[in-house]
Design a protein around this motif. Structure first.
Motif, PDB file in Angstrom:
ATOM      1  N   GLY A  71      78.878  70.699 -22.468  1.00  0.00           N
ATOM      2  CA  GLY A  71      78.449  71.397 -21.135  1.00  0.00           C
ATOM      3  C   GLY A  71      77.704  72.476 -21.122  1.00  0.00           C
ATOM      4  N   GLY A  72      77.298  72.759 -19.733  1.00  0.00           N
ATOM      5  CA  GLY A  72      76.687  74.223 -19.742  1.00  0.00           C
ATOM      6  C   GLY A  72      75.419  74.210 -20.178  1.00  0.00           C
ATOM      7  N   LEU A  73      74.669  72.915 -20.508  1.00  0.00           N
ATOM      8  CA  LEU A  73      73.239  72.834 -20.761  1.00  0.00           C
ATOM      9  C   LEU A  73      72.416  72.393 -19.633  1.00  0.00           C
ATOM     10  CD1 LEU A  73      73.451  71.606 -24.468  1.00  0.00           C
ATOM     11  CD2 LEU A  73      73.073  73.868 -23.697  1.00  0.00           C
ATOM     12  N   GLY A  74      72.784  72.375 -18.340  1.00  0.00           N
ATOM     13  CA  GLY A  74      72.134  71.770 -17.383  1.00  0.00           C
ATOM     14  C   GLY A  74      71.101  72.566 -16.847  1.00  0.00           C
ATOM     15  N   PRO A  75      70.145  72.700 -15.788  1.00  0.00           N
ATOM     16  CA  PRO A  75      69.276  73.574 -15.421  1.00  0.00           C
ATOM     17  C   PRO A  75      69.767  74.551 -14.524  1.00  0.00           C
ATOM     18  CG  PRO A  75      68.836  71.421 -14.368  1.00  0.00           C
ATOM     19  CD  PRO A  75      70.273  71.164 -15.321  1.00  0.00           C
ATOM     20  N   THR A  76      70.805  74.543 -13.723  1.00  0.00           N
ATOM     21  CA  THR A  76      71.246  75.311 -12.926  1.00  0.00           C
ATOM     22  C   THR A  76      71.888  76.654 -13.460  1.00  0.00           C
ATOM     23  OG1 THR A  76      73.771  74.822 -12.680  1.00  0.00           O
ATOM     24  CG2 THR A  76      72.134  73.240 -11.747  1.00  0.00           C
ATOM     25  N   THR A  77      72.133  77.840 -12.521  1.00  0.00           N
ATOM     26  CA  THR A  77      72.619  79.093 -12.813  1.00  0.00           C
ATOM     27  C   THR A  77      73.981  78.891 -13.293  1.00  0.00           C
ATOM     28  OG1 THR A  77      73.138  79.323 -10.407  1.00  0.00           O
ATOM     29  CG2 THR A  77      71.176  80.340 -11.316  1.00  0.00           C
ATOM     30  N   ASP A  78      74.784  77.837 -12.928  1.00  0.00           N
ATOM     31  CA  ASP A  78      76.339  77.332 -13.607  1.00  0.00           C
ATOM     32  C   ASP A  78      76.066  77.382 -14.943  1.00  0.00           C
ATOM     33  OD1 ASP A  78      77.456  77.658 -11.368  1.00  0.00           O
ATOM     34  OD2 ASP A  78      77.855  75.677 -10.827  1.00  0.00           O
ATOM     35  N   ASP A  79      74.916  76.935 -15.606  1.00  0.00           N
ATOM     36  CA  ASP A  79      74.898  76.597 -16.671  1.00  0.00           C
ATOM     37  C   ASP A  79      74.650  77.664 -18.007  1.00  0.00           C
ATOM     38  OD1 ASP A  79      75.147  73.497 -16.819  1.00  0.00           O
ATOM     39  OD2 ASP A  79      73.703  73.595 -15.402  1.00  0.00           O
ATOM     40  N   LEU A  80      75.757  78.018 -18.495  1.00  0.00           N
ATOM     41  CA  LEU A  80      75.818  79.433 -19.201  1.00  0.00           C
ATOM     42  C   LEU A  80      75.659  79.472 -20.639  1.00  0.00           C
ATOM     43  CD1 LEU A  80      78.642  80.692 -17.135  1.00  0.00           C
ATOM     44  CD2 LEU A  80      76.265  81.558 -16.888  1.00  0.00           C
ATOM     45  N   THR A  81      75.652  78.132 -21.212  1.00  0.00           N
ATOM     46  CA  THR A  81      76.031  77.916 -22.735  1.00  0.00           C
ATOM     47  C   THR A  81      74.764  78.708 -23.604  1.00  0.00           C
ATOM     48  OG1 THR A  81      77.381  75.993 -22.632  1.00  0.00           O
ATOM     49  CG2 THR A  81      76.465  76.268 -24.653  1.00  0.00           C
ATOM     50  N   ARG A  82      73.557  78.475 -23.188  1.00  0.00           N
ATOM     51  CA  ARG A  82      72.559  79.068 -23.961  1.00  0.00           C
ATOM     52  C   ARG A  82      72.631  80.606 -23.947  1.00  0.00           C
ATOM     53  NH1 ARG A  82      70.557  75.547 -20.826  1.00  0.00           N
ATOM     54  NH2 ARG A  82      69.796  73.687 -21.652  1.00  0.00           N
ATOM     55  N   GLU A  83      72.828  81.278 -22.762  1.00  0.00           N
ATOM     56  CA  GLU A  83      72.830  82.625 -22.802  1.00  0.00           C
ATOM     57  C   GLU A  83      73.911  83.238 -23.239  1.00  0.00           C
ATOM     58  OE1 GLU A  83      72.340  80.530 -20.371  1.00  0.00           O
ATOM     59  OE2 GLU A  83      70.719  80.969 -19.262  1.00  0.00           O
ATOM     60  N   VAL A  84      75.385  82.690 -23.289  1.00  0.00           N
ATOM     61  CA  VAL A  84      76.498  83.197 -23.992  1.00  0.00           C
ATOM     62  C   VAL A  84      76.340  83.017 -25.366  1.00  0.00           C
ATOM     63  CG1 VAL A  84      79.153  82.791 -24.505  1.00  0.00           C
ATOM     64  CG2 VAL A  84      77.921  82.712 -22.088  1.00  0.00           C
ATOM     65  N   ALA A  85      75.789  82.075 -25.960  1.00  0.00           N
ATOM     66  CA  ALA A  85      75.464  81.705 -27.414  1.00  0.00           C
ATOM     67  C   ALA A  85      74.637  82.778 -28.136  1.00  0.00           C
ATOM     68  CB  ALA A  85      75.250  80.407 -27.790  1.00  0.00           C
ATOM     69  N   ALA A  86      73.477  82.908 -27.214  1.00  0.00           N
ATOM     70  CA  ALA A  86      72.622  83.976 -27.714  1.00  0.00           C
ATOM     71  C   ALA A  86      73.112  85.466 -27.784  1.00  0.00           C
ATOM     72  CB  ALA A  86      71.215  83.758 -26.635  1.00  0.00           C
ATOM     73  N   GLY A  87      73.828  85.787 -26.611  1.00  0.00           N
ATOM     74  CA  GLY A  87      74.439  87.094 -26.499  1.00  0.00           C
ATOM     75  C   GLY A  87      75.447  87.229 -27.701  1.00  0.00           C
ATOM     76  N   LEU A  88      76.250  86.181 -28.103  1.00  0.00           N
ATOM     77  CA  LEU A  88      77.222  86.596 -29.145  1.00  0.00           C
ATOM     78  C   LEU A  88      76.300  86.498 -30.623  1.00  0.00           C
ATOM     79  CD1 LEU A  88      80.234  84.451 -28.221  1.00  0.00           C
ATOM     80  CD2 LEU A  88      80.318  86.696 -28.450  1.00  0.00           C
ATOM     81  N   ALA A  89      75.475  85.750 -30.672  1.00  0.00           N
ATOM     82  CA  ALA A  89      74.733  85.862 -32.026  1.00  0.00           C
ATOM     83  C   ALA A  89      73.642  87.093 -31.901  1.00  0.00           C
ATOM     84  CB  ALA A  89      73.945  84.547 -32.078  1.00  0.00           C
ATOM     85  N   GLY A  90      73.623  87.744 -30.854  1.00  0.00           N
ATOM     86  CA  GLY A  90      72.677  88.891 -31.094  1.00  0.00           C
ATOM     87  C   GLY A  90      71.316  88.617 -30.946  1.00  0.00           C
ATOM     88  N   VAL A  91      70.941  87.266 -30.182  1.00  0.00           N
ATOM     89  CA  VAL A  91      69.340  87.109 -30.411  1.00  0.00           C
ATOM     90  C   VAL A  91      68.985  86.594 -29.142  1.00  0.00           C
ATOM     91  CG1 VAL A  91      69.495  86.173 -32.967  1.00  0.00           C
ATOM     92  CG2 VAL A  91      69.679  84.504 -31.005  1.00  0.00           C
ATOM     93  N   PRO A  92      67.537  86.933 -28.822  1.00  0.00           N
ATOM     94  CA  PRO A  92      67.192  86.412 -27.540  1.00  0.00           C
ATOM     95  C   PRO A  92      67.082  84.923 -27.382  1.00  0.00           C
ATOM     96  CG  PRO A  92      65.306  87.145 -28.837  1.00  0.00           C
ATOM     97  CD  PRO A  92      66.486  87.220 -29.704  1.00  0.00           C
ATOM     98  N   LEU A  93      66.699  84.261 -26.190  1.00  0.00           N
ATOM     99  CA  LEU A  93      66.348  82.967 -25.944  1.00  0.00           C
ATOM    100  C   LEU A  93      65.011  82.765 -26.414  1.00  0.00           C
ATOM    101  CD1 LEU A  93      68.355  81.951 -22.729  1.00  0.00           C
ATOM    102  CD2 LEU A  93      68.829  81.301 -24.860  1.00  0.00           C
ATOM    103  N   GLU A  94      64.902  81.465 -27.051  1.00  0.00           N
ATOM    104  CA  GLU A  94      63.397  81.193 -27.544  1.00  0.00           C
ATOM    105  C   GLU A  94      63.167  80.105 -26.667  1.00  0.00           C
ATOM    106  OE1 GLU A  94      61.753  81.011 -32.132  1.00  0.00           O
ATOM    107  OE2 GLU A  94      63.889  80.215 -31.590  1.00  0.00           O
ATOM    108  N   PHE A  95      61.578  79.912 -26.426  1.00  0.00           N
ATOM    109  CA  PHE A  95      60.889  78.810 -25.716  1.00  0.00           C
ATOM    110  C   PHE A  95      60.643  77.912 -26.930  1.00  0.00           C
ATOM    111  CE2 PHE A  95      57.498  76.626 -23.687  1.00  0.00           C
ATOM    112  CZ  PHE A  95      58.262  75.833 -22.762  1.00  0.00           C
TER     113      PHE A  95
END
Lengths: 417, 417
Positions: A71-95
């Motif tokens: 979960g948390g991979l949808g298009p809405t602002t509630d969907d946090l998985t990408r941001e939280v994982a990137a933050g913990l891994a210490g990397v930016p999001l990549e397109f």
């Protein structure tokens, strides 16, 4: 012995912690991971709350070898998985252009909301898991000591992605070894505490056990140790509880009866009073039962016992509906009306009302009859409320009929459970 | 604004983390706690592992105001809740004679395994929660800053204990504000997603909703807002889904039918083919049904339809067992054989085999007949596997019979669900 890798499953969505929907991911993933050879340390439902999610993902990545986030991979602002994982891994999001192309293709020319662009991103350096059944790709990568796999929430997207992409990846990354050797069995008509006591009494060196209570049986497994030790363990259990109450493999009582009918070539007819159709329902739960189950009668009212089964009115008057005489007459009547080879009749007092001093709630009579032979009747005393008494009566009836079909003895009366 | 108290739910059992069974407690408790005014911080499934359980319970007792633990109260060595809670509270286990007396009473004179004695213990100083539906009492007491409540694992024991004992206790201990006013209802024969869509379409200012999917219905509640708004919300829902599919209060379809029979003075007889006794089972789940349910026939084989119900062989040959003609003949035959005032007949293809191009798996015919009137037959198309088709057929049959008993129209055919 190799170390067993540990796994944590995080299911994310406020609808889970508000009880709006039932989480089914933990169960699915736990079964799959257990079968693969992981020890699932915990499953969890979390709200769409960045701080709580971040804390739990960090802890899991620290304590487990594998973390599966759903979960948390949808298009809405509630969907946090990408941001939280990137933050913990210490990397930016990549397109990812190829992921974006796939999303555009799914929309087939229709306008794509700008918010969907977010679904084409993943933490930099993570691998994308293409979604064959929806817009959101999953992703996987390392955080702390753990491999973190993020999957979309809809079961129709998650399950094929897990089976087709994640399982091969896990087999490549982890030394999963062989599944532990085990002997599976089923216990019938036995309280959980009595089974546990018997298991403890019969235990063998190096063999662990587990039990699982189902509506109509307790499944158990004997795991580890030498095969010969598991075998001795199982045989002592049969001696302790009796061959009617224990069998090999996990099997439902209705399936046991259908198998016994198929082996003997007998067709069954049922006559149910207190169980009110539950015996028929269990039998017809088994696909393909129609070859061996003719059908039967739900003779709930006394008039139904007389009119549908020809139970004589004087038998009902003299002995009552819950008696060896009535249940035997029901079994004979069911054979006569159907032309079947074996009949099963059940009559009892399920409660909450209708009990008397000498026939309290829980008193049940069961009869089985083979064509051309006199019926055998069994007295039973079942504990519990209405549902429990009915369930126990149906299970005991199925097992009594299976014994009759196989030409084996059933229990000495009275049957208590 | 008052602080919202936080809650954590821990569901304990290795069968949960091995994916053997589906946890339903987190969802039930999350919905109830959310409705009471708690913020559920997380739900969790844990194995029967003392160290992991202890760590999670300690953390939850530190972070939450309320911790609800489910499971681990059985009589076996796997059942750790009492020991872990007592250890964290720093107290010994205490034996409760009155709990032991209740356990002995449930066994009704039969020998009680020694292992059950453990179920009469609780951490010293904790309050016992008597179990009206099983042997294991629950308990509650303080650990760290949290109130910890331990409940038994079987849903039939947990749910009434929570509703009857825990909810009043929580209202006494926490400043929850007033219970939100609510309107309860039930939806039948409606997929969860369709109900959700209807709820969203009919929503009214200030009124929240919750749903709970059960085997034979979806219970829903409309909470908060003005009473008039809830009433308008409910009435639009009835307009959107139709009066057959929505009713006030939470009620099972079998109860709805028994109530309709009692109101009309009609006695019911059933004739079941594909449901194989499931309709009878639902009806006889209702205590006191014997006054209105005569019994019936499980005419699984075609021979049973002929011999028990007098369905003419040529009707079966010409139209097949799954047809308006056969199911109507079954309904007529059931009236004739019983002398009852109303009959319900069900015949269909539950699968996995037996489907054809024009009668695929999921095709079911239902007929109801009032004495002296021609039967009414309804074509249905149900989705899902064997179990789902049988369940839907039984529920639709119960509702069709309830409509017939009340003299109300049922659905226009075909009934899809």
């Amino acid at each position: 012995m190799k170390d067993i890798p540990g796994a944590v499953i995080l299911s994310v969505g406020t609808e889970l912690t508000e009880g709006v929907i039932q989480d089914s991911h933990v169960r699915f993933l736990a079964a799959e991971l257990h079968a693969l050879g992981f020890a699932v340390q915990r499953g969890m439902q979390l709200p769409d709350d960045a701080a709580a999610f971040r804390a739990e993902l960090a802890r899991a990545a620290d304590e487990a070898d594998l973390v599966v986030v759903t979960g948390g991979l949808g298009p809405t602002t509630d969907d946090l998985t990408r941001e939280v994982a990137a933050g913990l891994a210490g990397v930016p999001l990549e397109f990812h252009q190829e992921a974006w192309d796939r999303i555009l293709a799914r929309f087939a020319g229709r306008a794509v909301p700008e918010s969907n662009r977010k679904q084409a991103t993943a933490p930099a350096g993570f691998a994308l898991l293409p979604n064959a059944n929806g817009t959101a790709p999953g992703f996987s990568g390392r955080i702390g000591r753990a491999l973190v796999v993020a999957l979309p929430g809809p079961p129709a997207e998650l399950r094929p992605m897990f089976t087709d992409l994640v399982v091969p990846m896990l087999r490549g990354r982890f030394a999963l070894g062989d599944a532990p050797q085990l002997l599976r069995g089923t216990a019938f008509m036995t309280p959980e505490s009595a089974l546990e006591e018997a298991l403890r009494k019969c235990r063998r060196e190096g063999v662990a056990w587990g039990t699982r209570v189902e509506e109509d049986r307790i499944a158990f497994s004997l795991r580890g140790g030498a095969a010969a030790e598991r075998e001795i363990f199982f045989r002592s259990l049969v001696s302790a509880l009796g061959p009617v109450r224990v069998c090999r493999e996990e099997i439902r009582p209705a399936r046991l009866l259908i198998d016994a009918l198929a082996a003997s070539g007998l067709v069954l007819v049922t006559a149910e009073s207190c169980t009110g159709g539950l015996v028929g329902r269990y039998l017809t739960d088994v696909p393909g039962c129609s070859r061996w189950y003719w059908g039967g009668v739900i003779s709930y009212a006394d008039a139904a016992k007389e009119r549908l089964l020809g139970v004589p009115g004087r038998v009902l008057e003299q002995h009552g509906a819950v008696s060896a005489e009535t249940v035997s007459a029901m079994a004979r009547g069911a054979l006569a009306v159907s032309g079947a080879g074996l009949s099963l009749a059940v009559s009892g007092i399920a409660g909450p009302d209708g009990g008397t001093a000498d026939r309290p709630v829980g008193t049940v009579w069961i009869a089985t009859a083979l064509a051309g032979a006199p019926p055998a009747a069994f007295a039973c005393r079942f504990s519990g409320g209405r549902d429990a008494v009915r369930r126990k009566a149906a299970v005991a009836g199925l097992l009594a009929a299976a014994a009759a079909a196989a030409g084996r003895p059933f229990l000495d009366t009275p049957v208590a459970w």
